[in-house]
Design an enzyme around this catalytic site. Structure first.
Site, PDB file in Angstrom:
ATOM      1  N   THR A 101      33.364  29.077  39.805  1.00  0.00           N
ATOM      2  CA  THR A 101      33.802  29.539  38.495  1.00  0.00           C
ATOM      3  C   THR A 101      34.413  30.935  38.630  1.00  0.00           C
ATOM      4  O   THR A 101      34.340  31.570  39.681  1.00  0.00           O
ATOM      5  CB  THR A 101      32.628  29.581  37.502  1.00  0.00           C
ATOM      6  OG1 THR A 101      31.585  30.398  38.038  1.00  0.00           O
ATOM      7  CG2 THR A 101      32.100  28.187  37.237  1.00  0.00           C
ATOM      8  N   LYS A 130      31.993  35.008  44.639  1.00  0.00           N
ATOM      9  CA  LYS A 130      31.289  36.122  45.271  1.00  0.00           C
ATOM     10  C   LYS A 130      30.271  36.780  44.344  1.00  0.00           C
ATOM     11  O   LYS A 130      29.320  37.421  44.811  1.00  0.00           O
ATOM     12  CB  LYS A 130      32.296  37.172  45.752  1.00  0.00           C
ATOM     13  CG  LYS A 130      33.225  36.677  46.837  1.00  0.00           C
ATOM     14  CD  LYS A 130      34.220  37.748  47.257  1.00  0.00           C
ATOM     15  CE  LYS A 130      35.313  37.951  46.229  1.00  0.00           C
ATOM     16  NZ  LYS A 130      36.213  36.786  46.111  1.00  0.00           N
ATOM     17  N   GLY A 159      38.475  33.690  53.009  1.00  0.00           N
ATOM     18  CA  GLY A 159      39.106  32.372  52.987  1.00  0.00           C
ATOM     19  C   GLY A 159      38.586  31.476  54.099  1.00  0.00           C
ATOM     20  O   GLY A 159      37.384  31.263  54.235  1.00  0.00           O
ATOM     21  N   GLU A 214      47.108  38.965  40.965  1.00  0.00           N
ATOM     22  CA  GLU A 214      46.826  38.613  39.576  1.00  0.00           C
ATOM     23  C   GLU A 214      47.684  39.466  38.633  1.00  0.00           C
ATOM     24  O   GLU A 214      48.213  40.505  39.016  1.00  0.00           O
ATOM     25  CB  GLU A 214      45.348  38.842  39.270  1.00  0.00           C
ATOM     26  CG  GLU A 214      44.389  38.046  40.137  1.00  0.00           C
ATOM     27  CD  GLU A 214      44.409  36.571  39.832  1.00  0.00           C
ATOM     28  OE1 GLU A 214      44.899  36.174  38.744  1.00  0.00           O
ATOM     29  OE2 GLU A 214      43.938  35.789  40.688  1.00  0.00           O
ATOM     30  N   LYS A 229      33.273  41.633  49.393  1.00  0.00           N
ATOM     31  CA  LYS A 229      33.137  40.887  50.647  1.00  0.00           C
ATOM     32  C   LYS A 229      32.339  41.670  51.677  1.00  0.00           C
ATOM     33  O   LYS A 229      31.546  41.100  52.439  1.00  0.00           O
ATOM     34  CB  LYS A 229      34.529  40.542  51.183  1.00  0.00           C
ATOM     35  CG  LYS A 229      35.275  39.544  50.305  1.00  0.00           C
ATOM     36  CD  LYS A 229      36.732  39.395  50.696  1.00  0.00           C
ATOM     37  CE  LYS A 229      37.442  38.413  49.767  1.00  0.00           C
ATOM     38  NZ  LYS A 229      38.891  38.342  50.002  1.00  0.00           N
ATOM     39  N   GLY A 319      47.633  30.277  49.198  1.00  0.00           N
ATOM     40  CA  GLY A 319      47.125  29.215  48.348  1.00  0.00           C
ATOM     41  C   GLY A 319      45.638  29.003  48.537  1.00  0.00           C
ATOM     42  O   GLY A 319      44.997  29.568  49.427  1.00  0.00           O
TER      43      GLY A 319
END
Length: 339
Positions: A101, A130, A159, A214, A229, A319
């Site tokens: 989510t 995260k 990733g 974004e 991270k 992606g």
């Protein structure tokens, strides 16, 4: 072929990552079964509008098609407008919950509640989100141990980079003296462009056009994503109970042309007392550094240890599919080992 094992999966969040995971199942599901003996069955999928639920298994291709028309709630006969994650979780009979989510760093919700509920019900959890780990890594690991299930999170550490597996399994027995990491692709792309003479505004606009930034890039350009991270890396690989408050964080929006060239780097440096100094900030890398020539659309990490290395890994990816592949890696490990 190995003996058949049905693995029921609940997908909480059906944005780019879990949607890509579902596309992988549609494309490779039978091949994965033939290779690993695990038949991966989606029994619940939930997005912001509603969800779909069938303990006998939802068709991955039809889920993707329904989302393409707006929501998985449009899945024929099994779709339900307004279906919430906790309700779907309780009714899904899932063995593994994939939580992807939208990240909330303020309270980790709704992912935090999803993860706590799943673990308490004795379900394994695989995270791309995260937020819960950054807010409550130690508590969630304890909850998983109490219920004899696992919580896995390869996708949160760059990733598809196998950061966790290398740091924990392949460097077992080593003392990690330093970690250098470029784990935020957006800030790395922007700084790489700025190092070539492009202004910050131009680099950001191009990153947004390429859909790697974004509309509000604050989490990336101010170093928050990389710091998140690094918190997870410190807790899981370095065994340091770090929080965001332990990380020196400097973003890139203030940089001038005279400051360049720089690289947005996350670092963990071992201290004499065995602890680590953690930082995310723009740094000037020497030409012979293993990450100095990292391409703009890449991420990478270097482990410096007493026995091995320096050991470097890099990945060039765009992606959500590589992140979904990291979640698949975790799912297959749980299917094979039960943990």
């Amino acid at each position: 072929m190995k003996s058949e094992k049905n693995i029921r999966i609940a997908l909480l969040g059906f944005g780019p990552v879990n949607r890509s995971f579902t596309e992988i199942l549609a494309d490779k599901g039978e091949g994965l079964y033939q290779r690993y003996g695990a038949r991966l069955m989606v029994t619940a999928a939930v997005d912001s509008t509603g969800g779909a639920l069938d303990v006998e298994g939802l068709d991955p291709g039809r889920l993707v098609k329904a989302k393409g028309f707006g929501s998985v709630a449009g899945y024929p006969e099994k779709g339900q407008t307004g279906l919430q994650g906790l309700d779907a979780l309780a009714r899904s009979e899932a063995d593994i919950v994939l939580e992807a989510t939208t990240v909330s760093m303020q309270d980790g919700e709704p992912g935090m509640s999803h993860v706590r509920a799943a673990l308490s019900l004795g379900k394994h959890v695989v995270l791309a989100n995260k937020g819960p780990l950054v807010r409550a890594y130690q508590a969630l690991q304890s909850l998983a141990q109490d219920h004899q299930v696992s919580i896995k999170f390869s996708a949160t550490l760059g990733g598809s980079l196998p950061t966790y597996n290398i740091g924990v399994r392949d460097l077992a027995g080593c003392t990690i003296n330093r970690v250098d990491a470029i784990l935020n692709g957006t800030s790395h792309y922007i700084l790489s462009s700025m190092n070539s003479g492009v202004t910050y505004e131009e680099a950001l606009a191009e990153a947004q056009r390429l859909e790697i930034a974004e509309r509000d890039p604050t989490l990336d350009v101010e170093g928050w994503d990389a710091a998140n991270k690094l918190v997870i890396l410190a807790n899981s690989i370095l065994n340091v109970p770090a929080t965001l408050d332990d990380i020196e964080r400097i973003g890139i929006t203030h940089l001038k042309p005279s400051d360049l060239p720089l690289t947005m780097l996350g670092t963990a440096t071992r201290n004499d007392d065995g602890g680590y100094t953690l930082a995310v900030r723009p740094e000037r890398l020497p030409e012979d550094h293993l990450l100095a020539a990292l391409p703009p659309l890449s991420m990478g990490i270097v482990f410096h240890t007493d026995l091995v290395g320096p050991l470097a890994m890099t990945v060039n990816e765009r992606g959500p599919k590589p992140t979904a592949a990291a979640m698949l890696r975790d799912v297959l490990e749980i299917a094979a080992t039960g943990r």
